[in-house]
Design an enzyme around this catalytic site. Sequence first.
Site, PDB file in Angstrom:
ATOM      1  N   LYS A  66       0.697  -1.015  -0.330  1.00  0.00           N
ATOM      2  CA  LYS A  66       0.061  -0.211  -0.211  1.00  0.00           C
ATOM      3  C   LYS A  66       1.040   1.623  -0.341  1.00  0.00           C
ATOM      4  O   LYS A  66       0.676   2.383  -0.470  1.00  0.00           O
ATOM      5  CB  LYS A  66      -0.923  -0.112   1.418  1.00  0.00           C
ATOM      6  CG  LYS A  66      -2.361  -1.279   1.228  1.00  0.00           C
ATOM      7  CD  LYS A  66      -3.228  -0.723   2.583  1.00  0.00           C
ATOM      8  CE  LYS A  66      -4.456  -1.501   1.903  1.00  0.00           C
ATOM      9  NZ  LYS A  66      -5.221  -1.408   2.593  1.00  0.00           N
ATOM     10  N   ASP A 102      -9.983   3.343   2.011  1.00  0.00           N
ATOM     11  CA  ASP A 102     -10.421   2.431   3.191  1.00  0.00           C
ATOM     12  C   ASP A 102     -11.030   3.822   4.634  1.00  0.00           C
ATOM     13  O   ASP A 102     -12.092   3.645   4.984  1.00  0.00           O
ATOM     14  CB  ASP A 102      -8.822   2.091   3.897  1.00  0.00           C
ATOM     15  CG  ASP A 102      -8.816   1.320   3.600  1.00  0.00           C
ATOM     16  OD1 ASP A 102      -9.479   0.166   2.696  1.00  0.00           O
ATOM     17  OD2 ASP A 102      -7.125   0.802   3.402  1.00  0.00           O
TER      18      ASP A 102
END
Length: 284
Positions: A66, A102
């Site tokens: 990420k 997210d």
Amino acid sequence: MTRTIALVGHPVAHSISPAFQQAALDALKIDARYEAWDTPAAELQSVMERLRSRDVLGANVTVPHKVAVMRLIDQPDSLVEFVGAVNTIVNRDGRLHATNTDVTGILNALAEVEVDLAGANVVILGAGGAARAVVVAMRRAGAARGTVANRTAGRAEELVPLGGADLDVWTCPLDLESERLRVAVTAARLIVQTTSLGMRHGPDEGATPIPARMMRQGQLAFDLVYTPERTPFLEAAASGGAQTLGGLAMLVHQGAASFRLWTGQEPPLATMFEAARAALDGGR
Ligand code: NAP
């Protein structure tokens, strides 16, 4: 031409994203395949080049890439710059646009239980990548104060600037002997569990960072871990009298936000939840 959406991570075999993303693509009759691409670090650069092909709509990025993909994309949005991590890439004519869904996933999961966080105190257990998104989400939700409790103190300190001018971020040790942790948990409207404790098949399966006696009625306990659906932290919270929310809601909502970006279509949420639950049950 059948299009591809990739899940880029290592390992990825355990992920339930392919199950619920493919169910959503099929439900809307979109000619695309969502595929898990197991990508060791040494292959990350070549995999990112492959994402630029005409047949690729985009990708999800997961652990451990990420942060590493940030240097390999063309256009990060402001959220990526702020959170410091990418979980979604959209291929626009060979250029890789990146965002982080997210934060939306966390906020939409919390919307399901209709908790009002304006002016609230929040405790965040853990200070990894997921906790960073939680701090940003808490700021957006209008919370007043966030206490980040982590095993490694220095990592918690890194999250303080993410609160900006709106969210007052404090840190304390994730240690049951800590008076600061006890006071912060007692005052919290929301407690978010972002450590990997309690994860099925993980090294700390069966563990909760805080016990039932520290939680009470009037609090919401939100665990980002989604396997098992009732984690040890959620079990403890429920015995202490708190309301509970599991991580599956965040997983599906962040996936739904990515789906909207890749396809331009409204994600079929009920289909996604059903497929995600079936995949979890099948993986027991
Ligand atoms: P990460 O960056 O590796 O951070 C892991 C965190 O867990 C750190 O704060 C670490 O503390 C803590 N931790 C690990 N083992 C511990 C132990 N034995 N005792 C105390 N603390 C411990 O991972 P992440 O990306 O933030 O993900 C964390 C969890 O959230 C994972 O279980 C992941 O599956 C889940 N997650 C769920 C979703 C969803 O959509 N539901 C999305 C993202 C992540 P130290 O800093 O001290 O090492």
